[in-house]
Write a protein that holds these residues in place. Structure first.
Motif, PDB file in Angstrom:
ATOM      1  N   VAL A  13       0.848  -1.192   0.000  1.00  0.00           N
ATOM      2  CA  VAL A  13       0.000   0.000   0.000  1.00  0.00           C
ATOM      3  C   VAL A  13       0.881   1.239   0.000  1.00  0.00           C
ATOM      4  O   VAL A  13       1.695   1.431   0.914  1.00  0.00           O
ATOM      5  CB  VAL A  13      -0.923   0.031   1.237  1.00  0.00           C
ATOM      6  CG1 VAL A  13      -1.754   1.312   1.267  1.00  0.00           C
ATOM      7  CG2 VAL A  13      -1.840  -1.199   1.257  1.00  0.00           C
ATOM      8  N   THR A  14       0.754   2.081  -1.026  1.00  0.00           N
ATOM      9  CA  THR A  14       1.456   3.358  -1.012  1.00  0.00           C
ATOM     10  C   THR A  14       0.615   4.377  -0.233  1.00  0.00           C
ATOM     11  O   THR A  14      -0.604   4.269  -0.163  1.00  0.00           O
ATOM     12  CB  THR A  14       1.712   3.905  -2.431  1.00  0.00           C
ATOM     13  OG1 THR A  14       0.477   4.405  -2.985  1.00  0.00           O
ATOM     14  CG2 THR A  14       2.285   2.832  -3.343  1.00  0.00           C
ATOM     15  N   GLY A  15       1.295   5.355   0.356  1.00  0.00           N
ATOM     16  CA  GLY A  15       0.560   6.363   1.122  1.00  0.00           C
ATOM     17  C   GLY A  15      -0.131   5.789   2.337  1.00  0.00           C
ATOM     18  O   GLY A  15      -1.238   6.203   2.697  1.00  0.00           O
ATOM     19  N   ALA A  16       0.520   4.839   3.001  1.00  0.00           N
ATOM     20  CA  ALA A  16      -0.133   4.120   4.100  1.00  0.00           C
ATOM     21  C   ALA A  16      -0.342   4.966   5.346  1.00  0.00           C
ATOM     22  O   ALA A  16      -1.004   4.526   6.283  1.00  0.00           O
ATOM     23  CB  ALA A  16       0.674   2.864   4.454  1.00  0.00           C
ATOM     24  N   SER A  17       0.231   6.172   5.387  1.00  0.00           N
ATOM     25  CA  SER A  17       0.007   7.064   6.528  1.00  0.00           C
ATOM     26  C   SER A  17      -1.170   7.998   6.309  1.00  0.00           C
ATOM     27  O   SER A  17      -1.559   8.739   7.212  1.00  0.00           O
ATOM     28  CB  SER A  17       1.271   7.895   6.807  1.00  0.00           C
ATOM     29  OG  SER A  17       2.332   7.070   7.215  1.00  0.00           O
ATOM     30  N   GLY A  18      -1.743   7.990   5.114  1.00  0.00           N
ATOM     31  CA  GLY A  18      -2.908   8.812   4.825  1.00  0.00           C
ATOM     32  C   GLY A  18      -4.180   8.172   5.341  1.00  0.00           C
ATOM     33  O   GLY A  18      -4.170   7.050   5.873  1.00  0.00           O
ATOM     34  N   LEU A  19      -5.284   8.874   5.178  1.00  0.00           N
ATOM     35  CA  LEU A  19      -6.569   8.387   5.688  1.00  0.00           C
ATOM     36  C   LEU A  19      -6.931   7.028   5.098  1.00  0.00           C
ATOM     37  O   LEU A  19      -7.158   6.061   5.832  1.00  0.00           O
ATOM     38  CB  LEU A  19      -7.668   9.412   5.382  1.00  0.00           C
ATOM     39  CG  LEU A  19      -9.106   8.981   5.669  1.00  0.00           C
ATOM     40  CD1 LEU A  19      -9.288   8.586   7.129  1.00  0.00           C
ATOM     41  CD2 LEU A  19     -10.079  10.099   5.275  1.00  0.00           C
ATOM     42  N   LEU A  20      -6.999   6.931   3.787  1.00  0.00           N
ATOM     43  CA  LEU A  20      -7.367   5.654   3.171  1.00  0.00           C
ATOM     44  C   LEU A  20      -6.285   4.613   3.395  1.00  0.00           C
ATOM     45  O   LEU A  20      -6.587   3.445   3.684  1.00  0.00           O
ATOM     46  CB  LEU A  20      -7.616   5.837   1.677  1.00  0.00           C
ATOM     47  CG  LEU A  20      -7.949   4.549   0.911  1.00  0.00           C
ATOM     48  CD1 LEU A  20      -9.184   3.866   1.471  1.00  0.00           C
ATOM     49  CD2 LEU A  20      -8.105   4.834  -0.578  1.00  0.00           C
ATOM     50  N   GLY A  21      -5.013   5.019   3.281  1.00  0.00           N
ATOM     51  CA  GLY A  21      -3.927   4.069   3.476  1.00  0.00           C
ATOM     52  C   GLY A  21      -3.976   3.407   4.837  1.00  0.00           C
ATOM     53  O   GLY A  21      -3.807   2.190   4.956  1.00  0.00           O
ATOM     54  N   CYS A  22      -4.244   4.202   5.876  1.00  0.00           N
ATOM     55  CA  CYS A  22      -4.350   3.645   7.235  1.00  0.00           C
ATOM     56  C   CYS A  22      -5.471   2.623   7.332  1.00  0.00           C
ATOM     57  O   CYS A  22      -5.303   1.539   7.915  1.00  0.00           O
ATOM     58  CB  CYS A  22      -4.607   4.765   8.245  1.00  0.00           C
ATOM     59  SG  CYS A  22      -3.163   5.732   8.676  1.00  0.00           S
ATOM     60  N   ARG A  23      -6.610   2.961   6.772  1.00  0.00           N
ATOM     61  CA  ARG A  23      -7.752   2.054   6.848  1.00  0.00           C
ATOM     62  C   ARG A  23      -7.497   0.794   6.022  1.00  0.00           C
ATOM     63  O   ARG A  23      -7.895  -0.308   6.406  1.00  0.00           O
ATOM     64  CB  ARG A  23      -9.037   2.749   6.363  1.00  0.00           C
ATOM     65  CG  ARG A  23      -9.370   4.027   7.109  1.00  0.00           C
ATOM     66  CD  ARG A  23      -9.296   3.860   8.625  1.00  0.00           C
ATOM     67  NE  ARG A  23     -10.213   2.846   9.108  1.00  0.00           N
ATOM     68  CZ  ARG A  23      -9.954   2.059  10.141  1.00  0.00           C
ATOM     69  NH1 ARG A  23      -8.791   2.137  10.777  1.00  0.00           N
ATOM     70  NH2 ARG A  23     -10.851   1.171  10.529  1.00  0.00           N
ATOM     71  N   LEU A  24      -6.833   0.939   4.880  1.00  0.00           N
ATOM     72  CA  LEU A  24      -6.517  -0.226   4.054  1.00  0.00           C
ATOM     73  C   LEU A  24      -5.588  -1.178   4.771  1.00  0.00           C
ATOM     74  O   LEU A  24      -5.770  -2.402   4.713  1.00  0.00           O
ATOM     75  CB  LEU A  24      -5.871   0.227   2.741  1.00  0.00           C
ATOM     76  CG  LEU A  24      -6.819   0.670   1.633  1.00  0.00           C
ATOM     77  CD1 LEU A  24      -6.047   1.357   0.524  1.00  0.00           C
ATOM     78  CD2 LEU A  24      -7.613  -0.513   1.082  1.00  0.00           C
ATOM     79  N   VAL A  25      -4.572  -0.640   5.450  1.00  0.00           N
ATOM     80  CA  VAL A  25      -3.642  -1.500   6.172  1.00  0.00           C
ATOM     81  C   VAL A  25      -4.401  -2.363   7.175  1.00  0.00           C
ATOM     82  O   VAL A  25      -4.167  -3.570   7.293  1.00  0.00           O
ATOM     83  CB  VAL A  25      -2.552  -0.664   6.873  1.00  0.00           C
ATOM     84  CG1 VAL A  25      -1.737  -1.530   7.828  1.00  0.00           C
ATOM     85  CG2 VAL A  25      -1.628  -0.020   5.840  1.00  0.00           C
TER      86      VAL A  25
END
Length: 303
Positions: A13-25
């Motif tokens: 997941v790229t951008g894992a610190s963003g809103l969607l990235g966090c939820r995706l992780v």
């Protein structure tokens, strides 16, 4: 009924610190080994730095981890910043996306690229995947160029267009959490009543992306909320669900907001019929999504 794909084991997941990235992780970790990546700030202890603008670094990280799929959420999403600094917006949203897409093609893995409703001009509303994009601001243009980079890379892909993404995040406000934070503080806020979208709860979008991976889908999907609503209507609904003072919300027109640098499409709402049909995941209506937001354990402070 489609059979879940069993070969998919590892998702980057790229951008894992963003809103969607966090939820995706969090959501993807229930089924897969997730590799979170970030550029400047990490919110996961096992996150790997990967600046998508650095082509060599992107190729190196993808080669080292050999994921089975990549979800690309990293982007410059500040619409006015994109308008003010068009070179930067192109570097991140176009060149960065091209680097990720070509890196995925090199190692033979599918890319899920998160795009936006702002690829449309807003003259129609409830856009389907068959409607022709025609962005009216630079942010929308760069995201559309990112879509084209993905399609031209020669690899397998899914383009997932969202709209007004919202949810809880430990560092950064979005529209919904800004409204909640402002009303809790007793602040009066001006909100446009002639600007329509399909507000998308990040958790709902993460579930859609999980289903896209499990079913091994390809192509373009509108992965947004299931209800068309104005920003003012969205803010009023937030006040109702969170039991806040909605008299503090002042309706204004888009023409009144002189602080906006970039033009916004009047009605960029999206039809979610296709993704609901193909994944079986329901695009939540606004009340359903806001009740989930209110009941979320993480939702005890501003994003």
């Amino acid at each position: 009924m489609s059979v879940a794909v069993t070969w998919l084991k590892r998702v980057l997941v790229t951008g894992a610190s963003g809103l969607l990235g966090c939820r995706l992780v969090e959501v993807l970790s229930e089924k897969y080994d997730v590799i979170p990546t970030h550029n400047t700030h990490s919110l996961q202890p096992n996150s790997t730095r990967m600046d998508v603008v650095d082509r060599g670094l992107v190729f190196k990280v993808l080669k080292n981890f050999r994921p089975s799929a990549v979800v690309h959420t990293a982007a410059e999403t500040n619409v006015d910043k994109c308008e003010r600094d068009k070179v930067w917006a192109c570097r991140v949203n176009v060149e960065g996306t091209r680097n990720v897409a070509e890196g995925c093609m090199k190692i033979g893995v599918k890319l899920i690229y998160v795009s936006t409703d702002y690829v449309f001009d807003g003259e129609k509303g409830l856009y389907s995947e068959d409607d022709n994009p025609s962005p009216i601001n630079h942010y929308g243009l760069t995201k559309l160029e990112g879509e084209r980079a993905v399609q031209e890379s020669g690899g397998e892909y899914v383009i997932a267009r969202a709209s007004v993404l919202y949810g809880w995040h430990p560092r950064k406000l979005n529209f919904a959490t800004w409204v909640i934070d402002s009303l809790r503080s007793g602040k009066r806020i001006n909100v446009v009543d002639d600007h329509y979208n399909s507000p998308t709860h990040a958790d709902n979008l993460a579930e859609m992306i999980l289903a896209v991976l499990k079913k091994d889908l390809s192509g373009v999907y509108h992965a947004a909320g299931g209800e068309r609503v104005s920003r003012y209507g969205f803010a009023i609904r937030l006040a109702d669900i969170f039991e806040l003072n909605k008299s503090l919300i002042i309706p204004v027109s888009m023409a009144d907001l002189t602080m906006w640098v970039a033009r916004r499409p009047r009605d960029s709402s999206l039809s979610t019929d296709k993704i609901t049909r193909d994944t079986g995941v329901q695009a939540l209506n606004l009340n359903e999504a806001l009740k989930i937001l209110k009941n979320s354990a993480i939702g005890t402070g501003p994003e």
